[in-house]
Design a protein around this motif. Sequence first.
Motif: not given
Lengths: 114, 110
Positions: A48, A98, A102, A105, B32, B36, B44, B46, B51, B89, B93, B96-98, B100-101
């Motif tokens: 990132q 950051l 959303e 991609f 969060y 997707y 993907p 959104l 929240r 999916f 978060r 600031y990182q997701l 994922w399933g």
Amino acid sequence: EAGVAQSPRYKIIEKRQSVAFWCNPISGHATLYWYQQILGQGPKLLIQFQNNGVVDDSQLPKDRFSAERLKGVDSTLKIQPAKLEDSAVYLCASSLYLADNEQFFGPGTRLTVL
Amino acid sequence: QQQVKQSPQSLIVQKGGISIINCAYENTAFDYFPWYQQFPGKGPALLIAIRPDVSEKKEGRFTISFNKSAKQFSLHIMDSQPGDSATYFCAARRDYQLIWGAGTKLIIKP
């Protein structure tokens, strides 16, 4: 507005070869992500960037993977040497900043390592 | 603790029916929870997000139900249409990182 662009869309290489992927994020987006998506799994974050600085690269296999984002815009992801298990779709995403909710991609690059 | 578990792996629903996909998490630091949608050959996109201080969010035919005490959240697609056929999916978060399933492949039969 133009979306996230990635190239190439497909790449087939033999193991131990090297490969590079290119990403152009949405204009003005400060944060850029590279994900690896193995077939049947969710995306896994590799690295990132915030502008041209690395925010997190804890899941990047640094012995073979490298990435850069010179000038805080385009980015390249390189694999050298490639292994069979690197076969996956490599997705690039960007967000305005950051903490933005959303991520947008690109279509991804499908890599096949033979 | 960083995992997000998604089920089912695949789902077939008749047109007009309700599609339900479930996710569970362990880490209470997640702040969060987006869903997707991914079509073949595309990245993907959104679809809808929530929240943890909200129990439900609805956008058109798509609803997220969130159960904070059970650490579970789900996506409901009402009046499912063939155009909804895609892989879905869930994600969570933190910092600031997701995370994922694994995804659910949804097929809507006409």
